[in-house]
Design an enzyme around this catalytic site. Structure first.
Site, PDB file in Angstrom:
ATOM      1  N   SER A 119      46.406   5.136-159.619  1.00 39.39           N
ATOM      2  CA  SER A 119      45.294   5.976-159.173  1.00 39.39           C
ATOM      3  C   SER A 119      44.191   5.067-158.667  1.00 39.39           C
ATOM      4  O   SER A 119      44.019   3.949-159.160  1.00 39.39           O
ATOM      5  CB  SER A 119      44.769   6.809-160.346  1.00 39.39           C
ATOM      6  N   TYR A 155      41.349   7.377-168.604  1.00 40.68           N
ATOM      7  CA  TYR A 155      42.303   7.501-167.507  1.00 40.68           C
ATOM      8  C   TYR A 155      42.255   6.263-166.611  1.00 40.68           C
ATOM      9  O   TYR A 155      43.283   5.686-166.269  1.00 40.68           O
ATOM     10  CB  TYR A 155      41.992   8.759-166.702  1.00 40.68           C
TER      11      TYR A 155
END
Length: 182
Positions: free
Chosen positions: A140, A153
């Site tokens: 990501s 995250y």
């Protein structure tokens, strides 16, 4: 890209990026082992793709080490080889660290980082037996430029990115390629 008779395992393969990757690999002729927790969603995408290629499903939680071993055994049994692993399964619980439960923070790390590390380790002998292959980790942009409310995250994806590059160096003299896609 032609992948006839090659076998691709896609975690998180029942929706989103995983389902899109499965469709692409099916168009290229790959055998597919689709992995996700929701068996009904897996069955739906498998049914969609079965007119293009061979598809098997494996409903599991990627953070279960025993299930990870069983996944590769099933893929080997069904298709006779494993050529590509796509570590796509992911979990995100947005919020400031002090507002996200310890269980959810742990799950973020377990699903986004620990599971791809375990699955990659398990995949290596299968990829070697197939004469080479690839591990594709879905990262990501948060792993490169973190944003507020995504600390756990972002850390999991930064760790996955670093792991991918480090494993790539370890395997530089092999026929196993590594990639991280953000």
């Amino acid at each position: 890209m032609i992948l006839n008779d090659k076998t691709v395992i896609v975690t998180g393969g029942s929706a989103g990026v995983g389902a899109a990757a499965a469709r692409m690999f099916a168009e290229a002729g790959a055998n597919l082992m689709l992995v996700a927790r929701d068996k009904k969603k897996l069955e739906a995408i498998a049914e969609e793709l079965r007119d293009k290629t061979r598809v098997e499903i494996f409903a599991m939680d990627v953070s279960d080490p025993d299930a990870c071993v069983d996944l590769f055994k099933k893929a080997q049994f069904e298709f006779g080889r494993v050529d590509v692993l796509v570590n796509n399964a992911g979990f995100h619980k947005r919020g400031n660290v002090e507002d996200v439960s310890a269980a959810d923070l742990g799950k973020i790390i377990d699903v986004n980082f620990k599971a791809p590390v375990m699955l990659s380790r398990i995949a290596l002998p299968y990829l070697r037996d197939a004469g080479g292959g690839a591990i594709i980790n879905v990262g990501s942009l948060a792993g490169r430029a973190p944003i507020p409310g995504s600390a756990g995250y972002a850390a999991s994806k930064a760790g996955l990115r670093s792991f991918t590059y480090a494993l790539g160096f370890e395997l530089a003299d092999s026929n196993i390629k590594l990639a991280v896609v953000s």
